[in-house]
Design an enzyme around this catalytic site. Structure first.
Site, mmCIF file in Angstrom:
data_model
loop_
_atom_site.group_PDB
_atom_site.id
_atom_site.type_symbol
_atom_site.label_atom_id
_atom_site.label_comp_id
_atom_site.label_asym_id
_atom_site.label_seq_id
_atom_site.Cartn_x
_atom_site.Cartn_y
_atom_site.Cartn_z
ATOM 1 N N HIS A 1 0.624 5.180 1.245
ATOM 2 C CA HIS A 1 -0.311 6.322 2.078
ATOM 3 C C HIS A 1 0.683 7.619 2.179
ATOM 4 O O HIS A 1 1.858 7.470 2.343
ATOM 5 C CB HIS A 1 -0.261 5.659 3.621
ATOM 6 C CG HIS A 1 -1.142 6.408 4.707
ATOM 7 N ND1 HIS A 1 -2.551 6.475 4.350
ATOM 8 C CD2 HIS A 1 -0.643 7.507 5.402
ATOM 9 C CE1 HIS A 1 -2.907 7.428 5.200
ATOM 10 N NE2 HIS A 1 -2.019 8.061 5.782
ATOM 11 N N GLU B 1 5.193 10.195 -4.515
ATOM 12 C CA GLU B 1 4.853 8.763 -4.342
ATOM 13 C C GLU B 1 4.926 8.132 -5.966
ATOM 14 O O GLU B 1 5.294 7.018 -5.854
ATOM 15 C CB GLU B 1 3.039 8.976 -4.245
ATOM 16 C CG GLU B 1 2.874 9.616 -2.946
ATOM 17 C CD GLU B 1 1.022 9.464 -2.647
ATOM 18 O OE1 GLU B 1 0.475 8.581 -3.245
ATOM 19 O OE2 GLU B 1 0.701 10.486 -2.342
ATOM 20 N N ASN C 1 0.884 -1.394 -0.051
ATOM 21 C CA ASN C 1 -0.084 -0.006 -0.095
ATOM 22 C C ASN C 1 0.998 1.304 0.007
ATOM 23 O O ASN C 1 2.087 1.227 0.427
ATOM 24 C CB ASN C 1 -0.962 -0.034 1.249
ATOM 25 C CG ASN C 1 -1.852 1.164 1.389
ATOM 26 O OD1 ASN C 1 -2.370 1.602 0.152
ATOM 27 N ND2 ASN C 1 -1.960 1.806 2.567
#
Ligand code: GRF
Length: 208
Positions: free
Chosen positions: A109, A174, A107
């Site tokens: 975040h 990201e 994942n």
């Protein structure tokens, strides 16, 4: 050839960054499916346009979280993935689901975990007066936005930042750390030891 399934809920810009890096850097991997929990996820258009199989498992048509998790797992498993990538996937997944994909579920975040798990991370970072923020790629555990940290990016928080300006600065990082982390995974370059992730070549797990 490692098989990657990516789960999205919206825009899908992280998914896009991974798909592009996989092709451009000729990874020994292929994104075999992009699955969304809503047909409105804009990223489905990019995936379709790139010849990637897409599917929608709509959380609204399932009576319980468990029923949704089961339907999602069935769809994922039909693509026989080596790695499942959550990329802006906005549903909380149950412990059974997480256990099923343990060690092969990543994942991202948009905060420096363990700070600010959950929603509204940028607002909370601004309200807390943070001078740095960033993003975290981690292996998923049953606890929300928690788990062994693969890579983090750090960005400065500027005095005149708004939620949007900070989000944009973090998002740009990201798009660099998520493809990097996935690349390491598909090359077998990550090892989890005592809840910590080691990059076996000693490459930096920090982007600053
Ligand atoms: C990203 O900021 C990600 O960290 C968070 O949700 C956002 C998704 O953006 N989990 P996108 O759909 O990848 O563009």
């Amino acid at each position: 050839m490692k098989r990657i399934v990516i789960l999205i809920s919206g825009r899908g810009s992280n998914m896009e960054a991974i798909v592009r890096a996989c092709a451009e850097q000729a990874w020994p991997a292929r994104v075999v499916a992009v699955i969304a929990n809503t047909a409105r996820a804009a990223g489905l258009g990019f995936a379709n346009g790139h010849g990637i199989t897409t599917a929608v498992v709509d959380h609204k048509v399932h009576a319980s979280r468990q029923a949704f998790d089961d339907a999602l797992a069935a769809e994922i498993d039909s693509h026989a993935p080596d790695l499942v990538v959550l990329a802006g996937f906005m549903r909380i997944l149950g412990a059974d689901f997480v256990r099923r994909y343990e060690g092969r579920l990543l994942n991202i975040h948009p905060s420096l975990l363990p700070a600010f798990p959950g929603l509204h991370t940028h607002r909370r970072a601004l309200e807390a007066g943070c001078h740095v923020s960033g993003a975290t790629v981690h292996f998923v555990t049953a606890e929300l936005d928690h788990g062994p940290i693969v890579m983090q990016s750090v960005v400065p928080v500027q005095a005149d930042d708004t939620e949007d300006s900070l989000a944009a600065r973090v998002l740009a990082t990201e798009h660099r750390i998520y493809p990097c982390a996935v690349h390491w995974f598909v090359n077998g370059r990550l090892r989890v030891e005592n809840g910590r992730v080691r990059q076996l070549d000693g490459e930096s797990q920090l982007l600053q």
